[in-house]
Write a protein that holds these residues in place. Structure first.
Motif, mmCIF file in Angstrom:
data_model
loop_
_atom_site.group_PDB
_atom_site.id
_atom_site.type_symbol
_atom_site.label_atom_id
_atom_site.label_comp_id
_atom_site.label_asym_id
_atom_site.label_seq_id
_atom_site.Cartn_x
_atom_site.Cartn_y
_atom_site.Cartn_z
ATOM 1 N N LEU A 78 94.056 8.791 37.655
ATOM 2 C CA LEU A 78 93.142 7.796 38.224
ATOM 3 C C LEU A 78 93.924 6.545 38.597
ATOM 4 O O LEU A 78 94.956 6.249 38.021
ATOM 5 N N GLU A 242 84.487 4.491 39.302
ATOM 6 C CA GLU A 242 84.495 5.706 38.496
ATOM 7 C C GLU A 242 83.798 6.842 39.240
ATOM 8 O O GLU A 242 84.266 7.970 39.275
ATOM 9 N N ASP A 245 85.823 8.363 41.814
ATOM 10 C CA ASP A 245 86.903 9.180 41.288
ATOM 11 C C ASP A 245 88.191 8.999 42.097
ATOM 12 O O ASP A 245 88.668 9.910 42.759
#
Ligand code: GDP
Length: 576
Positions: A78, A242, A245
């Motif tokens: 990430l 988040e 992604d």
């Protein structure tokens, strides 16, 4: 994965023949014994990049930005989100960026003084967030216009005492065209005249209905003055990130985008690079557009020296030979040699592109004639809100009736078309249509320069008819060449900075500045483009007639020779 790859394996992987591969390796100065010799990973990656660069035929516009980075893989780590703040003037973009910077940025080595390098990173409880801190959509669109998307999330600031204003709508249009998730920050809620509900109601009207108004747009009330709501805003940014992604490989040669570049009198070229993939290291060779360099030193927004920087990190890089363009892609390469080879290849490719682009100018019309256009993007301008509504109403009905074609009005506003409209049109491949208003000359010129289609109408139904024709593919404006004149090149004059000027004698008709031109050598066309400068002795002139001598400067062409024939012509539209 092994560290090394054999030349023949790579040849096979890339689908080229051995001869091509060996020639490519020679051209970048790689030594090998035979095609079963091994290459290290970095060289192999460079070869892949070089070939990719070759095959990614870029759209017209002459941008040397490379195609978007490859799609992220689920196995990549990430990375922090990259956020741009946009909105109407005085609604508090700068204040918001400053507040976050002061509150959330660790003190730099230089005693807490952070430097403005065009981007910074804020540490929040839910992770790092990278902010591009050139507020406003100018930066956003300049970057987008050069083919790159660096923004993951757009924060649109709306002042609670002013609600949605023209530039708010522009900002929304830009974010939507870029398909970037939007978070609305309703600012200045500390003011007594703040009216959060009014902003929310207005958001519904621009198709950004907040959650409590039946939509799904995140709208956070904040004050960039008192700091109220800002922690929540940061949390929501992390939450959206988040969901998005966002991932990127952390190892390997870096690639990214130039955010800004300045020429420092003492230090030289300082470029802010947003690393997007891989890790950028001191000592890496770099290429951006037609500029190369080597990372001599790197620092972050706090002025701290860095040895390396990973994805989503903005860094200021010292070591470019010339100023790269904001918005251009930048790539780390295996060596200076490779970087230089790539730059010369690009320069050659651009010269080729100029010729291609000119051909494209003609086919643009044909493009409109293609029946299966899936989507017609428009930027609409009109003299009054009433005419705008009328036009949009008819267009919506046409769009529904049209076969598989959708008319998409990206942005509409009262008043003459502006430069900002052109930016939007160019990033979204749209046509600018105006009714009852005409663009100022400077805007028309820019439209010409960027190859953006602008049409203006005095009668609503002419506009509608044109749209219908565009939808149904019935418009087939054909361009025909109209010869203006010919000139013979008698002497090539080298002028520093301007390049080679063709000292010519006009044999027929006239030569006009700004007109199209081709160069014929031995009866063959060797250049097609336009005349950027025309001179008689030391003066710039607009036209030169038969029997006179002149100096002709051709756009992006430096190879004119004595004895060449220059043909000057106009393209005129002839309705089929
Ligand atoms: P920008 O043009 O969008 O960058 O706006 P600025 O950040 O320069 O702000 C414009 C004006 O609004 C300045 O005078 C700021 O001090 C003021 N301002 C910005 N945010 C707030 C806020 O939350 N509350 C109040 N009362 N004033 C604000």
């Amino acid at each position: 994965m092994s560290d090394k790859v054999r030349i023949y394996q790579l040849t096979k992987e890339l689908g080229i023949d051995t001869k091509q591969m060996l020639a490519l390796l020679d051209s970048i100065g790689v030594e090998y014994k035979s095609h079963s010799s091994t290459l290290d990973n970095e060289t192999a990656e460079t070869v892949r990049q070089l070939l990719h660069d070759d095959s990614s035929k870029r759209a017209a516009g002459g941008s040397t930005a490379v195609a978007e980075p490859a799609i992220q893989r689920p196995s990549d780590p990430l990375r922090p989100p990259v956020v741009t703040v946009m909105g109407h003037v005085d609604h508090g973009k700068t204040s918001l960026l400053d507040f976050i910077r002061k509150a959330k940025v660790a003190e730099g080595e230089a005693g807490g003084i952070t430097q403005h390098i065009g981007a910074y990173q804020a540490q929040t409880p839910s992770g790092l967030i990278t902010f591009l801190d050139t507020p406003g959509h100018e930066a956003f669109t300049t970057i987008r216009q050069r083919g790159a998307t660096v923004t993951d999330i757009a924060v649109i600031v709306v002042a609670a005492d002013d609600s949605i204003m023209p530039q708010t709508r522009e900002a929304i249009a830009h974010a939507k065209a870029a398909k970037v998730p939007i978070i609305v920050a309703i600012n200045k809620i500390d003011l007594p005249q703040a009216n959060i509900d009014r902003v929310k109601r207005d958001l519904v009207k621009v198709e950004l209905a907040p959650e409590d108004y039946g939509g799904d747009t995140i709208a956070v009330p904040i004050s960039a003055k008192t700091g109220q709501g800002i922690d929540q805003l940061l949390e929501l940014i992390s939450l959206v990130a988040e969901l998005e992604d966002l991932r990127a490989p952390q190892t390997g040669l870096a690639s990214g985008t130039i955010i800004e570049s300045v020429l420092d009198k003492r230090a030289g070229v300082l470029a802010t690079v947003l690393v997007q993939r891989g890790t950028l290291k001191v000592g890496d060779s770099l290429v951006s557009g037609e500029v190369w360099g080597r990372v001599r030193a790197m620092s972050d927004f706090s002025g701290a020296r860095l040895q390396e920087a990973g994805p989503s990190t903005p860094v200021q890089v010292l070591g470019f030979s010339e100023q790269p363009h904001a918005g251009d892609r930048v790539e780390a390469l295996a060596s200076d040699q490779v970087a230089k080879a790539l730059v010369s290849k690009r320069i050659a490719a651009r010269q080729e592109q100029v010729v291609q682009r000119d051909k494209r100018a003609v086919t643009l019309a044909e493009l409109f004639g293609q029946p299966k256009r899936q989507r017609l993007n428009l930027v609409l301008r009109a003299d009054t809100q009433g005419s705008l509504e009328a036009i949009k109403g008819v267009l919506a009905r046409e769009s529904e009736a049209g076969d598989e074609v959708e008319v998409n009005v990206l942005f509409d506003a009262v008043g003459a078309p502006t430069e900002a409209d052109l930016l939007l049109a160019s990033t979204a491949d749209a046509i600018v249509m105006s009714f009852g208003v005409t663009a100022p000359g400077s805007v028309k010129k820019s439209a010409e320069r960027y190859g953006i289609e602008m049409r203006s109408y005095r009668i609503i139904y002419d506009l509608i008819d044109d749209v219908k024709r565009l939808i149904r593919g019935q418009v087939e404006p054909v361009f025909a060449e109209q010869l203006l004149g010919r000139a013979e090149v008698r002497l090539v004059i080298k002028v520093p900075r301007s390049g080679n000027i063709a000292g010519s004698y006009v044999t027929e008709g006239l030569i006009r500045r700004g007109a199209k031109a081709r160069v014929l050598r031995g009866g063959k066309e060797v250049y097609k483009g336009s005349i950027v400068q025309l001179r008689r002795f030391k003066d710039d002139v607009r036209e030169v007639a038969t029997g006179f001598e002149c100096g002709i400067n051709l756009q992006n062409y430096d190879h004119v020779q004595e004895g060449d024939l220059i043909e000057c012509y106009d393209l005129v539209e002839v309705r089929a």
